[in-house]
Design a protein around this motif. Structure first.
Motif, mmCIF file in Angstrom:
data_model
loop_
_atom_site.group_PDB
_atom_site.id
_atom_site.type_symbol
_atom_site.label_atom_id
_atom_site.label_comp_id
_atom_site.label_asym_id
_atom_site.label_seq_id
_atom_site.Cartn_x
_atom_site.Cartn_y
_atom_site.Cartn_z
ATOM 1 N N GLU A 120 34.244 -6.476 18.295
ATOM 2 C CA GLU A 120 33.254 -6.119 17.276
ATOM 3 C C GLU A 120 32.100 -7.111 17.398
ATOM 4 O O GLU A 120 32.246 -8.292 17.096
ATOM 5 C CB GLU A 120 33.868 -6.194 15.871
ATOM 6 N N SER A 121 30.948 -6.629 17.846
ATOM 7 C CA SER A 121 29.793 -7.501 18.061
ATOM 8 C C SER A 121 28.950 -7.600 16.793
ATOM 9 O O SER A 121 28.217 -6.664 16.446
ATOM 10 C CB SER A 121 28.929 -6.978 19.213
ATOM 11 N N ARG B 186 35.502 9.490 27.818
ATOM 12 C CA ARG B 186 35.377 9.107 26.413
ATOM 13 C C ARG B 186 33.954 9.458 25.971
ATOM 14 O O ARG B 186 32.977 8.946 26.536
ATOM 15 C CB ARG B 186 35.635 7.613 26.234
ATOM 16 N N VAL B 187 33.854 10.337 24.986
ATOM 17 C CA VAL B 187 32.566 10.784 24.479
ATOM 18 C C VAL B 187 32.410 10.251 23.057
ATOM 19 O O VAL B 187 33.207 10.589 22.174
ATOM 20 C CB VAL B 187 32.442 12.321 24.491
ATOM 21 N N THR B 188 31.416 9.412 22.834
ATOM 22 C CA THR B 188 31.151 8.866 21.505
ATOM 23 C C THR B 188 30.188 9.791 20.778
ATOM 24 O O THR B 188 29.083 10.057 21.258
ATOM 25 C CB THR B 188 30.561 7.450 21.611
ATOM 26 N N GLY C 214 35.305 8.674 18.652
ATOM 27 C CA GLY C 214 35.354 8.700 20.102
ATOM 28 C C GLY C 214 36.354 9.755 20.536
ATOM 29 O O GLY C 214 37.514 9.740 20.103
ATOM 30 N N LEU C 215 35.922 10.694 21.354
ATOM 31 C CA LEU C 215 36.766 11.815 21.754
ATOM 32 C C LEU C 215 37.091 11.722 23.237
ATOM 33 O O LEU C 215 36.204 11.461 24.062
ATOM 34 C CB LEU C 215 36.055 13.138 21.456
ATOM 35 N N ASP C 216 38.353 11.917 23.571
ATOM 36 C CA ASP C 216 38.779 11.946 24.965
ATOM 37 C C ASP C 216 38.789 13.391 25.444
ATOM 38 O O ASP C 216 39.487 14.238 24.876
ATOM 39 C CB ASP C 216 40.164 11.317 25.123
ATOM 40 N N GLN D 78 36.584 2.497 20.286
ATOM 41 C CA GLN D 78 36.475 1.180 20.932
ATOM 42 C C GLN D 78 35.238 1.185 21.830
ATOM 43 O O GLN D 78 35.296 1.552 22.991
ATOM 44 C CB GLN D 78 37.745 0.878 21.737
ATOM 45 N N ARG D 79 34.125 0.759 21.277
ATOM 46 C CA ARG D 79 32.837 0.913 21.964
ATOM 47 C C ARG D 79 32.691 0.053 23.210
ATOM 48 O O ARG D 79 31.789 0.271 24.020
ATOM 49 C CB ARG D 79 31.716 0.544 20.996
#
Length: 359
Positions: A26-27, A223-225, A304-306, A325-326
């Protein structure tokens, strides 16, 4: 001038690490840069420090000498980045007080998501065959020769197993143990009790294994955000490929997978024209999934979709991650998209604070 606060609700470990700068992936710097672009100041919360009765919370806010804990009015828009199941009393209480908590629930059962998507006739064709329970396992072993067994509420690939037919008389069970791939031979007429016990407790789902496209001999999925931003509409922020280790079947980065640019992986598996088509198709499918789920999951805003693509170009929805999880974008060498995955939720928070409604 009075600060306009946006809350970032963190889990206990990340929150505890704020003074030392130990917040995992987490940034906080990305939150602060993104929030500033929308005239907001992020304050970092944990649920036990929020007191709806008083209207105040204890929060970390960055000052000239680092992060300081202070009492602040409860922010009227809060982005949940902690892991809470549906119906969590704390987040529900905040919502009942009028606080706009988005991504209120961050962990959904895989069976629940599958059931909701199965109700949509267009999306049904993009779902792998799925069952649960011991009777479901038997039926799946009759219908398919290659299966994935996954925890209903697991994350980052933990506990995922593969059950595959070796010949008419035997099956093989593959699973990770201490980072090593273990294979056990299975007699289908006498399945081991520990396996049946897990399946019977309905803590696992059984799905057909999708024959994933491969890049340089390594299976991969995308992984599509998908996030809401300013204006409240869904948009695809970005996508990257998750490549399984050679000889492996789990693509999760936390289980030895590798992040790579989606275009590079797709162009290793398909022609350039087909790769571009599948990239757009994966984005379309991800948006359709998000719009379907929002009808039943209040506050959904950042997922986030796989998405799997088979070797012959079929697309399948695999999984929905309520706390995306970016860092995969960062590891894939896509730092601007990584930062954008922080900016869009801050834009959505500003939209909510300015009177925009939550779906």
């Amino acid at each position: 001038m009075e600060q306009r606060l946006v809350g970032i609700l963190l889990n206990a470990a990340a929150h505890r690490g704020i003074p030392r700068g130990k917040t995992g992936w987490e940034s906080l710097a990305c939150y602060e840069e993104a929030a500033a672009a929308y005239g907001l100041t992020p304050c970092y919360l944990k649920l036990s420090d929020i007191n709806p009765g008083s209207g105040y919370s204890i929060a970390y806010i960055k000052g000239p000498r680092g992060y300081k804990r202070m009492a602040v009015p409860i922010p009227q828009a809060i982005h949940n980045r902690a892991i809470y199941p549906p119906g969590n009393a704390g987040t529900e209480r905040l919502a009942a007080c009028g606080v706009k908590v988005f991504n209120r629930c961050s962990r959904y059962g895989k069976d629940e998501i599958h059931r909701l998507l199965e109700l949509d006739s267009e999306l049904r064709q993009h779902l792998p065959d799925t069952e649960a329970g011991n009777e479901g396992l038997k039926r799946m072993m009759e219908r398919h020769s290659d299966l994935i067994l996954k925890p209903r509420r697991g994350s980052v690939g933990k506990g995922v197993m593969r059950l595959r037919r070796e010949d008419k008389e035997s099956w093989a069970l593959d699973y990770l143990h201490n980072g090593q791939m273990i294979t056990a031979n299975i007699d289908p007429s006498r399945l081991p009790f520990p396996l049946l016990d897990r399946i019977d407790a309905e803590s696992y789902l059984i799905q057909e294994r999708i024959p994933l496209a491969e890049a340089d001999g390594r299976p991969f999925d995308l992984r599509v955000t998908v996030q809401r931003g300013w204006g409240g509409e869904w948009a695809v922020t970005g996508l990257f490929a998750k490549l399984a280790p050679r000889g492996g079947f789990v693509s999760n980065i936390a289980r030895g997978g590798e992040a790579a640019e989606a275009a590079l992986a797709l162009e290793q598996a398909f022609s350039s024209r087909a790769a571009a088509h599948y990239r757009m198709s994966a984005s379309w499918l991800a948006l359709a999934v998000a719009r379907c789920l929002e009808r039943s999951l209040p506050g959904l805003a950042d997922i986030g979709l796989d998405i799997a693509i088979t070797q012959d170009g079929q697309l399948y929805f695999i999984e929905c991650n309520g706390r995306d999880q970016r860092y995969g974008f960062y590891k894939a060498g896509l730092p601007e998209i990584w930062k954008e995955s922080y900016r869009r939720p801050m834009g959505y928070a500003r939209y909510l604070l300015d009177g925009g409604g939550m779906q």
